[in-house]
Write an enzyme that holds these catalytic residues in place. Structure first.
Site, PDB file in Angstrom:
ATOM      1  N   LEU A  43      41.582  38.472  56.906  1.00  0.00           N
ATOM      2  CA  LEU A  43      43.127  39.083  56.867  1.00  0.00           C
ATOM      3  C   LEU A  43      43.184  40.482  56.758  1.00  0.00           C
ATOM      4  O   LEU A  43      43.911  41.208  57.361  1.00  0.00           O
ATOM      5  CB  LEU A  43      43.881  38.468  55.767  1.00  0.00           C
ATOM      6  CG  LEU A  43      44.262  36.907  55.726  1.00  0.00           C
ATOM      7  CD1 LEU A  43      44.966  36.567  54.299  1.00  0.00           C
ATOM      8  CD2 LEU A  43      45.027  36.591  56.815  1.00  0.00           C
ATOM      9  N   GLY A  46      38.893  46.786  53.518  1.00  0.00           N
ATOM     10  CA  GLY A  46      38.864  48.034  52.897  1.00  0.00           C
ATOM     11  C   GLY A  46      37.600  48.566  52.745  1.00  0.00           C
ATOM     12  O   GLY A  46      36.628  48.195  53.167  1.00  0.00           O
ATOM     13  N   TYR A  48      35.630  48.690  50.102  1.00  0.00           N
ATOM     14  CA  TYR A  48      34.669  47.647  49.099  1.00  0.00           C
ATOM     15  C   TYR A  48      35.351  46.304  49.076  1.00  0.00           C
ATOM     16  O   TYR A  48      34.771  45.634  48.304  1.00  0.00           O
ATOM     17  CB  TYR A  48      34.499  48.509  47.954  1.00  0.00           C
ATOM     18  CG  TYR A  48      35.948  48.744  46.977  1.00  0.00           C
ATOM     19  CD1 TYR A  48      36.105  47.804  46.153  1.00  0.00           C
ATOM     20  CD2 TYR A  48      36.360  49.796  46.847  1.00  0.00           C
ATOM     21  CE1 TYR A  48      37.511  47.674  45.466  1.00  0.00           C
ATOM     22  CE2 TYR A  48      37.715  50.026  46.403  1.00  0.00           C
ATOM     23  CZ  TYR A  48      37.983  48.983  45.563  1.00  0.00           C
ATOM     24  OH  TYR A  48      39.298  48.986  44.510  1.00  0.00           O
ATOM     25  N   LYS A  50      37.139  42.725  51.023  1.00  0.00           N
ATOM     26  CA  LYS A  50      37.665  41.983  52.215  1.00  0.00           C
ATOM     27  C   LYS A  50      38.456  40.913  51.731  1.00  0.00           C
ATOM     28  O   LYS A  50      37.989  40.340  50.894  1.00  0.00           O
ATOM     29  CB  LYS A  50      36.636  41.717  53.047  1.00  0.00           C
ATOM     30  CG  LYS A  50      35.697  42.761  53.707  1.00  0.00           C
ATOM     31  CD  LYS A  50      34.657  42.244  54.629  1.00  0.00           C
ATOM     32  CE  LYS A  50      33.881  43.480  55.572  1.00  0.00           C
ATOM     33  NZ  LYS A  50      32.854  42.916  56.437  1.00  0.00           N
ATOM     34  N   LYS A  66      38.950  37.006  47.602  1.00  0.00           N
ATOM     35  CA  LYS A  66      38.736  38.255  47.592  1.00  0.00           C
ATOM     36  C   LYS A  66      37.436  38.626  47.543  1.00  0.00           C
ATOM     37  O   LYS A  66      37.013  38.423  46.434  1.00  0.00           O
ATOM     38  CB  LYS A  66      39.849  38.719  46.422  1.00  0.00           C
ATOM     39  CG  LYS A  66      39.842  40.052  46.338  1.00  0.00           C
ATOM     40  CD  LYS A  66      40.980  40.856  45.570  1.00  0.00           C
ATOM     41  CE  LYS A  66      40.817  42.199  45.439  1.00  0.00           C
ATOM     42  NZ  LYS A  66      41.936  43.005  44.657  1.00  0.00           N
ATOM     43  N   ASP A 157      48.161  51.452  40.950  1.00  0.00           N
ATOM     44  CA  ASP A 157      48.108  51.563  42.386  1.00  0.00           C
ATOM     45  C   ASP A 157      49.186  50.891  43.104  1.00  0.00           C
ATOM     46  O   ASP A 157      48.914  49.918  43.755  1.00  0.00           O
ATOM     47  CB  ASP A 157      46.610  51.104  42.737  1.00  0.00           C
ATOM     48  CG  ASP A 157      46.279  51.226  44.326  1.00  0.00           C
ATOM     49  OD1 ASP A 157      47.128  51.901  44.989  1.00  0.00           O
ATOM     50  OD2 ASP A 157      45.346  50.550  44.927  1.00  0.00           O
TER      51      ASP A 157
END
Length: 444
Positions: A43, A46, A48, A50, A66, A157
């Site tokens: 999907l 990044g 570090y 996936k 994740k 974040d």
């Protein structure tokens, strides 16, 4: 026992007996993804992490895997993210994580629920997502952040990519990705994690990579930027730093050093401006997430305003001096001319008269003389040349009595017989207008 032979929900420990901040390091079962899952599909990816969509081998339920790379993340950091993700799952606006962590040859993995409509970044189109949808997002995200803050945690974040959407009308959105989450009061090198650019609070940029104390004020800042982005489709500035003219003007207004907010904020009502001042205040101690609920019942956008157009027009303006919020150099007279055009357009019209009034032409002679006001001199119908508004003449008043600011300009003029018809730029030497004929005149 095979950890995937049971329902994931049934494998959860008693959350009531677990201490919220007690992160337990434990052994992780080794799992071969190809054997335990099917229909595995990537999907997102990044630096570090996936994210995969998959189904359990003997179940139809979809799950999100994740996968956090071993080479870039320590086991301690993985358990901290998983622990906070799982413990915070009890809130309805935080994505649900299942108690089923495991390890593969290259990654640490835990599972989450699926967001069928992706993340919020996919919905931020030209002009944002609208006032009603923005309020729904603000209400749910602020509730999730308030819950985290009550547990002594800071997300750090909050971005559109980390807000998952569970229905296309944004009635259900959930906060996700707790890899940067830390306890409030901890000191850390914030340059190593968290959001970047417009989403980074000014105190983080000013720290220059040094460790500073973390607190809820960082999430309040990110929430304020998120609200602006949802309403307009783009962030309010490139970076929250004094070198950015858009942020410099905002900081001057937020600290009551400037009388007017930046141009791109003009489409917002006073109630929303007050909320944004609380969320995006340059001083961290003045920010508060819990204020959002008090403003949800009030209008946020000025009727008929186009938030995207306001943001675009502001980006094309000349840089602004944040100390006095006045344009520089010749921009002063350009802004004054624009103010005259707006006054003529708003105050004068033909009315209901069926006859078209007789017109003459008024010209702006662009002769540079920055210390004199405008003067209009008239002529009769038989005179060969049109009347002129020129900058070259003897001053008749003291300009210091007028306040030349981007929002509050005034010039000595009389509009009793003027009728604005159109504006046309016929060259660099003059700009032409029409006015109603009454008699020979001289107006100041």
């Amino acid at each position: 026992m095979d950890p995937f032979s049971l329902n994931l929900a049934e494998a959860e420990p008693d959350a009531a007996t677990a201490r919220f901040h007690d992160i337990q390091m434990q052994g992780l079962p080794y799992v071969e993804v190809e054997r335990e899952f099917r229909d595995v599909r990537l999907l997102a990816s990044g630096w570090y992490t996936k994210i995969f969509l998959a189904r359990q081998r003997f179940r139809e339920d979809k799950l999100v895997l994740k996968c956090i790379q071993k080479g870039t993340t320590s086991k301690e950091d993985f358990f901290r993210e998983f622990h906070y993700s799982y413990q915070l799952s009890q809130h309805p606006n935080i994505v649900k994580s299942f108690y089923s962590p495991f390890v593969t040859r290259t990654s640490y993995v835990f599972t989450e629920e699926v967001a069928p409509c992706g993340d919020l970044s996919q919905y931020l189109r030209r002009g944002g997502i609208g006032e009603a949808a923005s309020k729904r997002v603000a209400e749910q995200v602020s509730a999730a952040l308030a819950f985290m803050h009550s547990k002594g945690l800071v997300h750090r974040d909050v971005t559109p990519e980390n807000i998952l959407v569970f229905d296309s009308q944004l009635h259900v959105v959930k906060l996700s990705d707790f890899g940067s989450t830390r306890r409030a009061g901890e000191g850390e090198d914030l340059a190593a994690g968290g959001p970047v650019a417009a989403w980074t609070p000014p105190e983080v940029r000013q720290a220059g990579g040094e460790a500073i104390c973390m607190g809820p004020w960082q999430d309040a800042w990110a929430l304020g930027v998120l609200l602006f982005t949802c309403l307009t489709g783009r962030p309010p500035w490139s970076a929250a730093h004094i070198s950015d003219p858009h942020y410099r003007w905002w900081a001057a207004w937020a600290t009551h050093s400037a009388r007017r907010p930046p141009h791109k904020f003009r489409c917002f009502t006073p109630r929303l401006l007050r909320l944004l001042r609380h969320l995006l205040h340059p001083l961290p101690e003045k920010r508060c997430v819990t204020d959002v609920a008090k403003y949800l019942s009030y209008p946020w956008l000025v009727h008929g305003a186009d938030p995207y157009q306001a943001a675009v027009e502001d980006a094309l303006r000349d840089p602004i001096d944040a100390q006095n919020t006045k344009p520089r150099g010749v921009t002063l007279f350009k802004a004054a001319e624009k103010k005259v055009r707006e006054a003529l357009r708003s105050h004068l019209c033909y009315g209901n008269s069926p006859q078209k009034p007789h017109r003459k032409t008024v010209r702006f002679d662009d002769t540079p003389d920055d210390n004199t006001p405008y003067q209009v001199t008239g002529c009769s119908d038989k005179e060969p040349s049109p009347p002129t508004i020129s900058r070259k003449f003897t001053p008749i008043c003291d300009l210091s009595s007028f306040d030349f600011t981007p929002y509050d300009m005034s010039l000595p003029y009389d509009t009793d017989t003027f009728d604005f018809i159109h504006y046309e730029d016929s060259g660099s030497s003059y700009e032409s207008y029409d006015y109603e004929d009454s008699s020979d005149f001289t107006y100041v």
